[in-house]
Write a protein that holds these residues in place. Structure first.
Motif, PDB file in Angstrom:
ATOM      1  N   LEU A   1      25.518  12.299  37.377  1.00  0.00           N
ATOM      2  CA  LEU A   1      25.109  12.787  38.696  1.00  0.00           C
ATOM      3  C   LEU A   1      25.322  14.294  38.795  1.00  0.00           C
ATOM      4  CD1 LEU A   1      24.249  11.574  41.574  1.00  0.00           C
ATOM      5  CD2 LEU A   1      26.607  12.070  42.207  1.00  0.00           C
ATOM      6  N   LEU A   2      26.463  14.767  38.312  1.00  0.00           N
ATOM      7  CA  LEU A   2      26.768  16.196  38.385  1.00  0.00           C
ATOM      8  C   LEU A   2      25.762  17.019  37.599  1.00  0.00           C
ATOM      9  CD1 LEU A   2      30.657  16.068  37.980  1.00  0.00           C
ATOM     10  CD2 LEU A   2      29.358  16.488  40.078  1.00  0.00           C
ATOM     11  N   ARG A   3      25.266  16.487  36.505  1.00  0.00           N
ATOM     12  CA  ARG A   3      24.300  17.224  35.679  1.00  0.00           C
ATOM     13  C   ARG A   3      22.919  17.286  36.316  1.00  0.00           C
ATOM     14  NH1 ARG A   3      26.907  14.655  31.194  1.00  0.00           N
ATOM     15  NH2 ARG A   3      25.347  12.988  31.187  1.00  0.00           N
ATOM     16  N   ARG A   4      22.583  16.298  37.111  1.00  0.00           N
ATOM     17  CA  ARG A   4      21.202  16.173  37.578  1.00  0.00           C
ATOM     18  C   ARG A   4      20.929  16.756  38.962  1.00  0.00           C
ATOM     19  NH1 ARG A   4      22.245  11.895  34.192  1.00  0.00           N
ATOM     20  NH2 ARG A   4      20.515  11.103  32.905  1.00  0.00           N
ATOM     21  N   LEU A   5      21.940  16.807  39.827  1.00  0.00           N
ATOM     22  CA  LEU A   5      21.688  17.206  41.208  1.00  0.00           C
ATOM     23  C   LEU A   5      21.940  18.682  41.456  1.00  0.00           C
ATOM     24  CD1 LEU A   5      23.125  14.286  43.371  1.00  0.00           C
ATOM     25  CD2 LEU A   5      20.848  14.547  42.351  1.00  0.00           C
ATOM     26  N   GLU A   6      21.141  19.229  42.373  1.00  0.00           N
ATOM     27  CA  GLU A   6      21.354  20.581  42.867  1.00  0.00           C
ATOM     28  C   GLU A   6      22.531  20.557  43.853  1.00  0.00           C
ATOM     29  OE1 GLU A   6      19.766  23.189  41.712  1.00  0.00           O
ATOM     30  OE2 GLU A   6      18.555  21.898  40.414  1.00  0.00           O
TER      31      GLU A   6
ATOM     32  N   VAL B   1      17.785  10.359  41.965  1.00  0.00           N
ATOM     33  CA  VAL B   1      18.729   9.444  41.320  1.00  0.00           C
ATOM     34  C   VAL B   1      18.099   8.086  41.063  1.00  0.00           C
ATOM     35  CG1 VAL B   1      20.892   8.196  41.657  1.00  0.00           C
ATOM     36  CG2 VAL B   1      20.755  10.618  42.220  1.00  0.00           C
ATOM     37  N   THR B   2      17.337   7.564  42.022  1.00  0.00           N
ATOM     38  CA  THR B   2      16.688   6.268  41.828  1.00  0.00           C
ATOM     39  C   THR B   2      15.717   6.319  40.661  1.00  0.00           C
ATOM     40  OG1 THR B   2      16.878   5.802  44.194  1.00  0.00           O
ATOM     41  CG2 THR B   2      15.322   4.468  42.936  1.00  0.00           C
ATOM     42  N   GLY B   3      14.976   7.413  40.545  1.00  0.00           N
ATOM     43  CA  GLY B   3      14.052   7.558  39.419  1.00  0.00           C
ATOM     44  C   GLY B   3      14.781   7.662  38.095  1.00  0.00           C
ATOM     45  N   GLU B   4      15.912   8.362  38.074  1.00  0.00           N
ATOM     46  CA  GLU B   4      16.689   8.503  36.837  1.00  0.00           C
ATOM     47  C   GLU B   4      17.236   7.160  36.376  1.00  0.00           C
ATOM     48  OE1 GLU B   4      17.217  10.918  34.829  1.00  0.00           O
ATOM     49  OE2 GLU B   4      16.475  12.679  35.898  1.00  0.00           O
TER      50      GLU B   4
ATOM     51  N   PHE C   1      26.263   4.647  45.538  1.00  0.00           N
ATOM     52  CA  PHE C   1      25.299   5.397  46.354  1.00  0.00           C
ATOM     53  C   PHE C   1      23.921   4.756  46.258  1.00  0.00           C
ATOM     54  CE2 PHE C   1      22.257   9.101  46.240  1.00  0.00           C
ATOM     55  CZ  PHE C   1      22.213   9.278  47.616  1.00  0.00           C
ATOM     56  N   VAL C   2      23.517   4.381  45.055  1.00  0.00           N
ATOM     57  CA  VAL C   2      22.294   3.606  44.834  1.00  0.00           C
ATOM     58  C   VAL C   2      22.657   2.449  43.921  1.00  0.00           C
ATOM     59  CG1 VAL C   2      20.670   5.505  45.147  1.00  0.00           C
ATOM     60  CG2 VAL C   2      21.610   5.058  42.882  1.00  0.00           C
TER      61      VAL C   2
END
Length: 295
Positions: free
Chosen positions: A124-129, A236-239, A259-260
């Motif tokens: 999550l930390l790598r993917r989100l702004e 996140v859902t797509g990942e 979260f999801v």
């Protein structure tokens, strides 16, 4: 009290669901007493499980997901976001943890605000702004503020009790016993336990979906940026959909924390889902964005 804005509509539905679970519990125990089963033994065991889950939920979840608490020196940006959100929400800062997993997700656990922990995965930390991460963490802090972990633990008690009574009946041979003047007691217990478990399961899933919508709303209103949370949900859902299924199986039992959901798709009926459909969550966030625009 915190500064998370309440959603009276969702709160009312949560209360109704909890009331139905309580009513089901009373009816279940009345039937068991009427047929003369030794339910007290199973009840004591079930209460023991409930207390362990209630008081040790934070440790159990972190151990199962291989999460570790991190200091502000180890994760300054993550701690910084949680510091700001905790101050904004006027609530105690929870402990902060990171799970070394490529699955992009986050969860909050702990029976109350003083014993809470918020955990995010390295994926999550790598993917989100930064603004998307803030939206996710506001969602998780809403769970902490509203004591959702405690609520779901208590709500799941009836299902645990019904499952234990079913096993007790099968293993003790009571399911093959017959009352001399009536129908087989064991079969009655198995039938009632099965029905109670099914209804409890569906009500608990319904309650879980309600609390996710409430957390989305409270988190979006706290940050005043529902679009950031919507962006994180979509990303996140797509990942998760692109991560091999075998990597998600170990996490499916923790879907109520996440979260999801760890695994989603059209093959899983919405009735059994722990989270509302992505479309419904995005529609709610769009409405909140419109509301904020009119203020």
């Amino acid at each position: 009290m915190t500064r998370f804005e309440p959603d009276r509509g969702l709160t009312g539905r949560m209360v109704l669901t909890m009331f139905l679970l309580g009513l089901l519990y009373v009816a279940f125990m009345a039937v068991l007493i009427a047929v003369g089963t030794q339910a007290i033994v199973v009840l004591v065991i079930a209460v023991g499980f409930l207390l362990v889950q209630y008081f040790l939920s934070d440790r159990i979840a972190l151990f199962a997901m291989h999460g570790r608490e991190v200091s502000p020196q180890e994760a300054p940006e993550l701690h910084g976001v949680i510091d700001r959100l905790s101050a904004l929400a006027d609530m105690p800062k929870p402990r902060v943890a990171i799970a070394d997993s490529d699955t992009p997700n986050a969860f909050a656990t702990g029976r109350n605000q003083k014993n809470a922990v918020v955990c995010v995965t390295t994926g999550l930390l790598r993917r989100l702004e930064p603004d998307e991460l803030e939206g996710v963490l506001a969602h998780e802090l809403s769970h902490v503020a509203h004591r959702d972990v405690a609520v779901m633990t208590i709500a799941s008690f009836l299902g645990v009790l019904a499952g234990l009574i079913t096993r007790f009946t099968l293993y003790s041979g009571l399911g093959r016993s017959r009352n001399q003047n009536g129908p087989p007691i064991g079969l009655i217990i198995l039938l009632v336990s099965g029905i109670v478990y099914a209804v409890s399961f569906l009500l608990t899933r319904l309650l879980s979906r309600y609390r996710e919508l409430a957390a989305d709303r409270a988190g979006a209103l706290l940050t005043q940026r529902p679009s950031a949370l919507a962006s994180a949900l979509t990303k996140v859902t797509g990942e998760i959909a692109r991560i091999p299924t075998r990597d998600l199986r170990a996490q499916q039992s923790f879907n109520a924390f996440y979260f999801v959901p760890a695994l989603s798709g059209a093959s899983i009926a919405a009735l059994f889902a722990t989270h509302p459909p992505l479309e419904r969550r995005l529609e709610q966030l769009a409405r909140i964005s419109a509301e904020l625009g009119r203020r």
